[in-house]
Design a protein around this motif. Structure first.
Motif, PDB file in Angstrom:
ATOM      1  N   ALA A   7       0.827  -1.208   0.000  1.00  0.00           N
ATOM      2  CA  ALA A   7       0.000   0.000   0.000  1.00  0.00           C
ATOM      3  C   ALA A   7       0.861   1.257   0.000  1.00  0.00           C
ATOM      4  O   ALA A   7       0.567   2.234  -0.683  1.00  0.00           O
ATOM      5  CB  ALA A   7      -0.917  -0.012   1.219  1.00  0.00           C
ATOM      6  N   THR A   8       1.951   1.234   0.777  1.00  0.00           N
ATOM      7  CA  THR A   8       2.784   2.431   0.916  1.00  0.00           C
ATOM      8  C   THR A   8       3.497   2.769  -0.384  1.00  0.00           C
ATOM      9  O   THR A   8       3.852   3.925  -0.621  1.00  0.00           O
ATOM     10  CB  THR A   8       3.813   2.196   2.034  1.00  0.00           C
ATOM     11  N   ARG A  10       2.339   2.364  -3.438  1.00  0.00           N
ATOM     12  CA  ARG A  10       1.482   2.789  -4.537  1.00  0.00           C
ATOM     13  C   ARG A  10       1.327   4.301  -4.533  1.00  0.00           C
ATOM     14  O   ARG A  10       1.455   4.935  -3.483  1.00  0.00           O
ATOM     15  CB  ARG A  10       0.095   2.152  -4.400  1.00  0.00           C
ATOM     16  N   SER A  11       1.021   4.884  -5.700  1.00  0.00           N
ATOM     17  CA  SER A  11       0.719   6.313  -5.688  1.00  0.00           C
ATOM     18  C   SER A  11      -0.336   6.615  -6.741  1.00  0.00           C
ATOM     19  O   SER A  11      -0.075   7.245  -7.755  1.00  0.00           O
ATOM     20  CB  SER A  11       1.984   7.139  -5.898  1.00  0.00           C
ATOM     21  N   ALA A  12      -1.561   6.174  -6.436  1.00  0.00           N
ATOM     22  CA  ALA A  12      -2.684   6.378  -7.357  1.00  0.00           C
ATOM     23  C   ALA A  12      -2.985   7.859  -7.539  1.00  0.00           C
ATOM     24  O   ALA A  12      -3.492   8.271  -8.571  1.00  0.00           O
ATOM     25  CB  ALA A  12      -3.924   5.641  -6.841  1.00  0.00           C
ATOM     26  N   ALA A  13      -2.662   8.676  -6.526  1.00  0.00           N
ATOM     27  CA  ALA A  13      -2.930  10.109  -6.631  1.00  0.00           C
ATOM     28  C   ALA A  13      -1.794  10.834  -7.354  1.00  0.00           C
ATOM     29  O   ALA A  13      -1.842  12.044  -7.519  1.00  0.00           O
ATOM     30  CB  ALA A  13      -3.138  10.716  -5.244  1.00  0.00           C
ATOM     31  N   MET A  15       1.339  11.177  -6.338  1.00  0.00           N
ATOM     32  CA  MET A  15       2.280  11.844  -5.436  1.00  0.00           C
ATOM     33  C   MET A  15       2.816  10.776  -4.489  1.00  0.00           C
ATOM     34  O   MET A  15       2.048   9.920  -4.067  1.00  0.00           O
ATOM     35  CB  MET A  15       1.544  12.926  -4.642  1.00  0.00           C
ATOM     36  N   PRO A  16       4.116  10.802  -4.164  1.00  0.00           N
ATOM     37  CA  PRO A  16       4.617   9.803  -3.213  1.00  0.00           C
ATOM     38  C   PRO A  16       3.839   9.868  -1.903  1.00  0.00           C
ATOM     39  O   PRO A  16       3.450  10.957  -1.451  1.00  0.00           O
ATOM     40  CB  PRO A  16       6.078  10.202  -3.006  1.00  0.00           C
ATOM     41  N   THR A  17       3.633   8.695  -1.293  1.00  0.00           N
ATOM     42  CA  THR A  17       2.791   8.612  -0.100  1.00  0.00           C
ATOM     43  C   THR A  17       3.264   9.536   1.015  1.00  0.00           C
ATOM     44  O   THR A  17       2.466  10.215   1.653  1.00  0.00           O
ATOM     45  CB  THR A  17       2.784   7.155   0.395  1.00  0.00           C
ATOM     46  N   GLY A  18       4.580   9.572   1.243  1.00  0.00           N
ATOM     47  CA  GLY A  18       5.110  10.391   2.330  1.00  0.00           C
ATOM     48  C   GLY A  18       4.790  11.863   2.145  1.00  0.00           C
ATOM     49  O   GLY A  18       4.331  12.538   3.067  1.00  0.00           O
ATOM     50  N   LEU A  20       2.423  13.195   0.330  1.00  0.00           N
ATOM     51  CA  LEU A  20       0.977  13.397   0.486  1.00  0.00           C
ATOM     52  C   LEU A  20       0.601  13.497   1.970  1.00  0.00           C
ATOM     53  O   LEU A  20      -0.143  14.390   2.388  1.00  0.00           O
ATOM     54  CB  LEU A  20       0.252  12.218  -0.170  1.00  0.00           C
TER      55      LEU A  20
END
Lengths: 191, 567
Positions: A7-8, A10-13, A15-18, A20
């Motif tokens: 999950a961490t 992935r970046s469906a939006a 933008m890197p998760t961190g 975001l």
């Protein structure tokens, strides 16, 4: 438990998760300071006594601290640049300089508060000073938290690990800077 | 977006076997375990909150009675009980169960990923939440007793120990609430980031199940509204302990400022807990009516609109607090406006049911009863939103009945609906339907018998937060007292039926019939995982091909069409 979940990564939006997540942290922080400063402004507009209390703050010390924080943010940016180039040790050095800026800021603040308390302007002496210490104190707590996190980030960055964190703590540090940019005119310049 | 590296997954499964009992149940970073922790903690707190309601309702109906299990309720204990009943039910039951438990459980499973994006932050969030409970419960036992100045913590009752009579209890109470906010800020950031970034390949914005959207919108609302109250809590703690005077008019402060800071959070908070339940109900009624959700996008935009509007209604709690009447007019208008999107959602759900092949399972009964009871709560809110009517009704039992007609459907009905629906997935066993239905009727009928009399009492002028009505000749009339007694006896009946629920819950947990993967024949992704899903959820993470509500699609053999089925 050392590996990150898929999950961490992935970046469906887009933008890197961190990054975001840091923006969401900042969004929730903005309303915390917003509530406090909003209350302060409402009081200030309806209480004339605030102006005479505000005359006791030292604009030059505040301006110096503004300059110190802005300079430390420059180092944070340079650290980000070094991290993007893959130069972990240099990024760590830049973060240490940023922490140094935060330390100077806190020292100046300590002197300033010492002098204020010495002159009888304490947390409970008037509503203006209650806001002065609460708002600047909450900000100082953020500075201290940022410095501690930055030391951890610098420690891993030095070994060329988790370099994306340099950017994340930088974003947070700029936010702390921006909060001060609001505090400085509200508490020091507007007399 | 890259496909999952399989090796990584094996590492997960491997680690799972080595976990000790303690790590598995108390130190887990698995979103499903954290969800269950939140769920059971929230339900345990509901028992405490329910017990408090039982104690003070007994005192209201039968003043001076030796309440079995508690003893005689003193005036200050009465205030303590009502204060903590409210705070517990909102902050330690509705929030953890609806947002934290269902959010944690459903978001990763419904969007098709293996965990939350920050599992350790997730664990920390629960631990801080647990710490907030420890602080709250500790506050009951300090000298002076627990805080007794109402869950809204208005100064000066909360700020000055000489009025509130609970010097230490008040500070611990504010600290507990602040810690709880910290826990949910962490959780909220996790939820929003996970839902934004970790969706399964192929899942577009409008393929996200409604309940995930609703929990995400609720988390954003929470994050955007709680800040001023965090600042307010700091200011209140300083007022209590460090001699500042933010809320003390003697020394230049303003007590109404607290009300603004509190309700700026407090009103969006209603929608923070409402929206997850609205989402849960959407999942349930589509499955058990075998129909597509009517107007998916409209519901979504409406939820966003409600969220924005919910920031502009807070002062309707302060119509008699001395705010400017011109401002009261503006807040009357915004408050009446917000009933439009909520009414629209209810109509959309009724339209979803229209012409559906409805099966009245236990979760469906709960979902339908949510629509019916919440409508009553919403309609009575119109009276209170109008500032003129509110001046008469403010602080009466009418207000109390109104918000119980909103919060009971939200928190209690929503929890029962969600739990009975997702129980097979969570625990791999089915709950007993017959017991579930008996419990449903045994809860919903007494619920109405409790609160309909309270509307009448409120309209007759009975004020809230009064220890003993026999001291007031105009409120001590026998016909009013009998209504209060009827409400209290209904409460006893309702609480009694909860024993049946607890029996059903724990019996099914251990001895219920095994559940298959997809017992309800639903479309969403969580039903494609094993029941209960293992650590990591799927051996291979799913890919999504369509929206979540493709039921009874013409030309197909089956009346459902799972999101991950290629055709």
């Amino acid at each position: 438990m050392s590996a990150r979940p898929i999950a961490t990564t992935r970046s469906a939006a887009g933008m890197p998760t961190g990054r975001l997540a840091v923006w969401w942290v900042i969004a929730s922080e903005i309303v915390i300071f917003g509530g406090l400063l909003g209350s302060y402004v409402m009081f200030r507009l309806s209480h004339d006594s605030f102006a005479s209390d505000a005359a006791n703050t030292n604009m030059y010390i505040g301006a110096f601290n503004t300059w110190v924080l802005l300079t430390s943010s420059l180092f944070a940016v340079l650290g980000h640049k070094a991290a993007e180039e893959g130069n972990g040790p240099k990024a760590a050095r830049m973060l240490w300089l940023t922490v140094g800026g935060g330390a100077v800021f806190l020292l100046v603040k300590t002197y300033e508060w010492y002098e204020k308390i010495h002159h009888g302007h304490t947390l409970s002496s008037s509503t203006f000073f209650s806001f002065y210490y609460t708002a600047a104190g909450l900000h100082a707590l953020h500075v201290i938290a940022g410095m501690i996190i930055m030391l951890f980030v610098a420690n891993t960055a030095r070994k060329n690990l988790e370099l994306h964190r340099v950017e994340l703590i930088g974003i947070y540090w700029h936010f702390v800077d921006v909060v001060w940019i609001f505090l400085f005119p509200l508490l020091y310049i507007a007399k | 977006m890259a496909t999952a590296p399989v090796t990584h997954h094996d590492a997960h499964g491997h680690g799972h076997h080595e976990e000790s009992w303690f790590v598995h149940y108390f130190w887990s970073t698995d979103h499903k375990m954290i969800a269950k922790q939140y769920m059971f903690t929230g339900m345990a707190m509901a028992l405490i909150g329910g017990f408090f309601a039982y104690c003070f309702r007994m005192q209201i109906a039968f003043p001076g009675i030796d309440v079995p299990g508690f003893g005689v309720v003193s005036p200050n204990e009465y205030n303590h009980l009502i204060t903590n009943h409210g705070a517990i039910m909102i902050f330690w039951v509705a929030m953890p169960v609806l947002i934290a438990a269902f959010g944690n459980y459903l978001i990763p499973l419904m969007i098709g990923c293996d965990d939350m994006v920050f599992p350790k932050l997730n664990r920390l969030s629960y631990q801080i939440f647990l710490l907030s409970i420890v602080v709250l419960i500790a506050s009951f036992f300090v000298p002076g007793g627990g805080f007794a100045g109402a869950w809204t913590m208005y100064p000066p009752l909360s700020a000055k120990p000489e009025y509130g009579l609970t010097p230490l209890g008040a500070s611990l109470f504010v600290t507990a609430v602040a810690l709880e906010f910290v826990a949910f800020l962490m959780g909220g950031i996790n939820f929003v980031t996970t839902a934004m970034n970790s969706r399964a390949p192929g899942m577009r914005m409008y393929d996200i199940p409604m309940v995930v959207w609703m929990i995400v919108i609720a988390s954003i609302l929470f994050m955007a509204s709680v800040g001023p109250l965090v600042a307010g809590a700091v200011m209140l703690l300083f007022d209590q302990n460090l001699g500042t005077a933010f809320f003390n008019p003697d020394k230049g402060g303003d007590p109404v400022l607290w009300q603004h800071l509190f309700w700026f959070f407090g009103h969006p908070e209603v929608y923070v807990v409402l929206l997850p339940t609205v989402g849960i109900v959407a999942e349930i009624i589509t499955v058990f009516a075998r129909k597509k959700l009517f107007a998916y996008r409209t519901v979504l935009y409406t939820a966003f609109g409600t969220g924005v509007l919910s920031f502009m209604v807070w002062a309707h709690h302060q119509f008699i607090a001395g705010i400017d009447p011109r401002m009261a007019n503006i807040f009357t208008i915004t408050t009446l406006l917000i009933s439009i999107p909520i009414a629209e959602m209810m109509f959309v759900y009724i339209a979803t049911l229209y012409g559906g092949a409805i099966t009245l399972t236990t979760p469906m009964l709960w979902a339908l009863s949510f629509i019916a009871t919440f409508l009553v709560g919403g309609v009575t809110g119109i009276f209170l939103g109008a500032s003129g009517a509110d001046i008469y009704l403010h602080d009466t039992y009418f207000v109390l009945a109104h918000f119980h007609y909103t919060f009971f459907p939200i928190a209690i009905i929503g929890t029962f609906a969600g739990l009975s629906y997702w129980f097979p997935k969570m625990f791999g066993r089915m709950m007993n339907e017959t017991l579930g239905k008996i419990h449903f009727w045994g809860t919903i009928i007494p619920f109405n018998c409790i609160f309909i009399p309270l509307f009448v009492l409120g309209a007759a002028g009975e004020h809230r937060r009064i220890f003993d009505y026999t001291n007031f000749s105009e409120l001590a009339r026998p016909e009013l007292r009998q209504l209060d007694q009827f409400a209290t006896i209904s409460l006893l009946v309702m609480l009694g039926f909860q024993v049946l629920f607890l029996f059903n819950l724990f019996y099914s947990l251990f001895w219920g019939p095994k559940a298959e993967k997809n017992p309800w024949k639903a479309n969403t992704l969580e039903w494609t995982a094993d029941s209960p899903p293992p650590h990591g959820n799927w051996p291979e993470l799913p890919r999504v091909y369509r929206g979540p509500y493709e039921y009874s699609v013409p030309g197909r053999d089956q009346d459902y069409w799972p999101q991950n089925a290629q055709n």
